[in-house]
Write a protein that holds these residues in place. Sequence first.
Motif, PDB file in Angstrom:
ATOM      1  N   TYR A 403      57.865  -7.171  -8.904  1.00 29.57           N
ATOM      2  CA  TYR A 403      58.799  -6.095  -9.216  1.00 29.57           C
ATOM      3  C   TYR A 403      58.963  -5.180  -8.001  1.00 29.57           C
ATOM      4  O   TYR A 403      58.004  -4.907  -7.270  1.00 29.57           O
ATOM      5  N   SER A 404      60.157  -4.650  -7.833  1.00 30.07           N
ATOM      6  CA  SER A 404      60.419  -3.728  -6.728  1.00 30.07           C
ATOM      7  C   SER A 404      59.422  -2.574  -6.702  1.00 30.07           C
ATOM      8  O   SER A 404      58.880  -2.225  -5.644  1.00 30.07           O
ATOM      9  N   THR A 405      59.158  -1.964  -7.846  1.00 27.16           N
ATOM     10  CA  THR A 405      58.260  -0.810  -7.889  1.00 27.16           C
ATOM     11  C   THR A 405      56.834  -1.184  -7.520  1.00 27.16           C
ATOM     12  O   THR A 405      56.095  -0.363  -6.975  1.00 27.16           O
ATOM     13  N   PHE A 406      56.420  -2.417  -7.789  1.00 29.40           N
ATOM     14  CA  PHE A 406      55.069  -2.852  -7.448  1.00 29.40           C
ATOM     15  C   PHE A 406      54.977  -3.349  -6.004  1.00 29.40           C
ATOM     16  O   PHE A 406      53.892  -3.365  -5.420  1.00 29.40           O
ATOM     17  N   ALA A 428      61.069 -11.750  -3.590  1.00 31.15           N
ATOM     18  CA  ALA A 428      62.013 -11.726  -4.703  1.00 31.15           C
ATOM     19  C   ALA A 428      61.668 -10.525  -5.576  1.00 31.15           C
ATOM     20  O   ALA A 428      60.694 -10.558  -6.331  1.00 31.15           O
ATOM     21  N   MET A 429      62.457  -9.464  -5.456  1.00 31.14           N
ATOM     22  CA  MET A 429      62.118  -8.183  -6.078  1.00 31.14           C
ATOM     23  C   MET A 429      62.932  -7.971  -7.348  1.00 31.14           C
ATOM     24  O   MET A 429      64.101  -7.571  -7.316  1.00 31.14           O
ATOM     25  N   ASP A 430      62.300  -8.262  -8.455  1.00 31.28           N
ATOM     26  CA  ASP A 430      62.881  -8.057  -9.786  1.00 31.28           C
ATOM     27  C   ASP A 430      62.858  -6.566 -10.127  1.00 31.28           C
ATOM     28  O   ASP A 430      62.176  -5.773  -9.485  1.00 31.28           O
ATOM     29  N   ARG A 431      63.626  -6.183 -11.141  1.00 33.98           N
ATOM     30  CA  ARG A 431      63.677  -4.796 -11.627  1.00 33.98           C
ATOM     31  C   ARG A 431      64.084  -3.830 -10.518  1.00 33.98           C
ATOM     32  O   ARG A 431      63.644  -2.679 -10.470  1.00 33.98           O
TER      33      ARG A 431
END
Length: 651
Positions: A403-406, A428-431
């Motif tokens: 995830y993008s935030t992580f 690959a940055m989800d969210r």
Amino acid sequence: MTDPAITPGPLLATIERPADVRALDVEQLPQLCDELRQYIVDIVAVYGGHFGASLGVVELTVALHWAYDTPEDQLVWDVGHQAYGHKILTGRRDAFPTNRKYGGLSGFPKRSESEYDTFGVGHASTSISAALGMATASKLNASGRKVVAVIGDGSMTGGLAFEGMNNAGAMDTDLLVVLNDNRISIDPNVGALHEYLAKVSASGSWNTLKNEVWEMFDKMKGLGGGHLQRLASRVEDGMKAVLTPGMLFEALGFRYIGPTDGHDVVKLATTLKKLRDLPGPILLHSLTVKGKGFAPAEADQVKWHAQSSPFDKVTGKSLAKATASGGKAPKYQDVFGDAIIELAREDDRIVGVTAAMPSGTSMGKMMKAMPDRAFDVGIAEMHAVVFAAGMATQGKYPVCAIYSTFMQRAYDGVVHDVALQNLPVLFAMDRAGVAGADGPTHHGALDIAYMRAVQGMVCAAPMDEQDLRDLLYTATQHDGPFALRYPRGEATGMPMREGFEAIPLGTGRWITPEADGASGDVCILTYGAIGGYVAEARQTLEADGITAAHADLRFCKPLDESLLRDVFARYDKVITVEDGVVQGGAGSAVLEWAADADVLSGTQVVRLGLPDSYVEHGSQRQLHDEVGIGPDGIAQAVRALVGAHASAEAA
């Protein structure tokens, strides 16, 4: 907001604050637990939210507030998925139906929401470090305040948790760490620590033997002279290393207690009452069941980690109404998951990596289809990135789905271990962008800015699912680091062709037919899926007699210089739109390029994106509208720009 159709049980109805819990006899606590658990089920069945984790810690929550003098004593919840019972007991019972709703309670502990939320959380493994800081300050202040960190076994796989424990054990500060061991995080836990805890939790006979041995050594040390006492102490120390189930924690300087039954609230409460007065760092190992008390959640703990749609609170059957079309567009994460498998079947270099989010990122699909080529490394984002870098040095092409935030937690690895060595790793940055009801701890607001700053990084974002597939393929053909962002939720539902097509790096596209030579009043440049709002905005503007062109950047690094020269040559009004912070984002990239290329003269540029403040929780559309990047906000910005320009010309 209260819901008259959902009422708390008679005992829970009397609890306005934790002091009311402490006023109960310990024999009343089981009834309070039953009513609290049912109230959580009743609310989430209608309004949705995280579920299984909070059901699993009902007894622990009640016991902690009974044994400790909160809010004077400080409770720190790791991540916060499990804090629903805590919120209900701390003055937010009647407001709980607003949980995770726009303008309502946060789904996570939040300092600005309640004095009982001592530390804002949402990312894993932070509780021990924060609690140690609080406990150290309490010692310096001589306040007598007690501090407790509640951390799950999943969060304990994060390196930060061990950094905190290592420091706490060395400092010998009064601190209680409660290890809530339910053997699952969002997905099943992995790694050596998980296996170790499983062995500890099954070691009831070892605990019995340990107690008998301890009693024997106590008797020996009370007999004979000093030599026998010293010998007994030395043998005791050696035996502890063998017989203590929690010897890992003992080695880190913690007194280990457990494992205990996390659903025996009376025993938990009395144990915690005693532990409150013990000095030094202590770890209480509590065994719980995620989803406890709701049979469907106990049976499928991954599915019932959270629920977004209504369900029958007895059977667990979904009550969501079918859509008129009978189907839905695929989620971006599933488009990614399916595409990676297709690509990996054609390219044996490709391997997958995720950090405890196989279901959330859909990397689980590859783990199932190709178990020897896809890896879940636990809640350890920095390790995931450096692990991927190591594979890249050996000719593999790692696809690191986080995830993008992580990904923020792994930034040094992105820079030092991947980009500095120019290794071919796909992030690959989800969210990416606002993530919805999870709120500011989970919004992917920063990745455009922080990835664009990394030397040698290619940064791209698809506007639709076809572009997502093609950009994934494009990334695998690039010999260097590549950052690809895409949002949470459903894609457009467009028909997709078979196979993949490479997109030349730094190539954007016109969405409207402006390439044919026609001009309009303004050009809207978008980056990523937020561009899907422009068609609706253009229709609104056309009714006002305003013509807006639309171009999709696709890449913010490198930029499509040919496209931008065309835009700045033909338009004196340009608006950029992105679902990320404005500072340092795609709009900033356009402005920087235009200034360097000396094409800004006479052109007005307005950048739309997330503000220099934290966006709260709500649906993605609600939040996009709030910050002005939804269709109405885009149209309003165009009107303001065109009107301001017209007024300037008239003057």
